[in-house]
Motif scaffolding. Structure first.
Motif, short mmCIF file in Angstrom:
data_model
loop_
_atom_site.label_atom_id
_atom_site.label_comp_id
_atom_site.label_asym_id
_atom_site.label_seq_id
_atom_site.Cartn_x
_atom_site.Cartn_y
_atom_site.Cartn_z
N UNK A 186 46.91 83.98 39.67
CA UNK A 186 45.96 83.36 40.91
C UNK A 186 46.71 82.24 41.25
N UNK A 187 46.44 81.87 42.60
CA UNK A 187 47.21 80.73 43.23
C UNK A 187 46.88 79.42 42.80
N UNK A 188 45.77 79.14 42.20
CA UNK A 188 45.60 77.68 41.57
C UNK A 188 46.52 77.53 40.18
N UNK A 189 46.43 78.70 39.48
CA UNK A 189 47.13 78.87 38.31
C UNK A 189 48.82 78.52 38.47
N UNK A 190 49.03 79.29 39.43
CA UNK A 190 50.61 79.44 39.73
C UNK A 190 51.03 78.04 40.31
N UNK A 191 50.39 77.43 41.09
CA UNK A 191 50.63 76.41 41.82
C UNK A 191 50.72 74.99 40.86
N UNK A 192 49.78 75.05 39.86
CA UNK A 192 49.98 73.79 38.56
C UNK A 192 51.27 74.17 37.91
N UNK A 193 51.32 75.18 37.31
CA UNK A 193 52.52 75.81 36.72
C UNK A 193 53.86 75.48 37.42
N UNK A 194 53.88 75.69 38.92
CA UNK A 194 55.18 75.38 39.43
C UNK A 194 55.17 73.98 39.59
#
Length: 200
Positions: A186-194
């Motif tokens: 999901x975009x929010x999960x990937x964005x924070x992980x990145x």
């Protein structure tokens, strides 16, 4: 005022992901703190009000909420119009509470025991084992796309985070693998992980 005390690349990362997924990042102040790490780095941060110096720790108008499942429940109840929670009286409320609690009461102890290579009949009688835990997940995911129903909830974000930080624990069970991928992509999960890779 809501304030989350957060250490990047820790258990509090999933709370930041939830906040972004809910679209309420403008209503929660995120204060980065240091914590003692298992590799010996880091230290207790005096700015962190958690009594054990851990994260996540949420403070709302002076009231402290600790533990990931409690914080996720608090946030989804507080922002009650958000679809990532299940309100009191909603059909999925019981399943939602059960999965949030199951993470901290069953799954995380099993994971810690696996990492520490602990085995004892008393532990197995209390917590079962990872195979049993995977069976519970698979059963739920053969009925719905997500754990509670066909819409993602904070419980999915909490439990799937396990496979984000410990991908080697991913069972070779298609229903679980596909669900975890849906959650972690999901975009929010990937964005924070990145974003947190830069502070790893």
């Amino acid at each position: 005022m809501l304030t989350l005390y957060h250490a990047p690349n820790s258990r509090s990362t999933r709370i930041v992901q939830l906040i972004h997924e809910m679209g309420v990042s403008d209503q929660v102040s995120i204060q980065e703190v240091t914590i003692p790490r298992q590799d010996g780095s880091g230290a207790v941060d005096t700015a962190n009000p958690h009594p054990e110096g851990k994260v996540p720790c949420l403070v709302h108008d002076g009231a402290m909420i600790r533990e990931s499942d409690a914080i996720m429940l608090y946030l989804t109840d507080h922002f009650g119009d958000n679809p990532l929670g299940r309100s009191i009286g909603a059909p999925g409320r019981g399943a939602y509470l059960s999965w949030l609690s199951w993470y901290g009461n069953v799954l995380e102890p099993l994971i810690v025991m696996q990492f520490c290579e602990l085995s004892h009949p008393g532990l197995q009688a209390t917590y079962r084992d990872l195979a049993t835990a995977n069976t519970r997940l698979e059963e739920a995911l053969t009925t719905h796309a997500y754990l509670v129903d066909d819409q993602i909830s904070a419980a999915d974000i909490l439990i799937s985070s396990t496979y984000g930080w410990a991908p080697q624990l991913m069972p070779d069970i298609p229903a679980i693998r596909d669900w975890a991928t849906r959650c972690l992509d999901r975009p929010a999960t990937k964005a924070i992980a990145e974003q947190e890779k830069s502070v790893a």
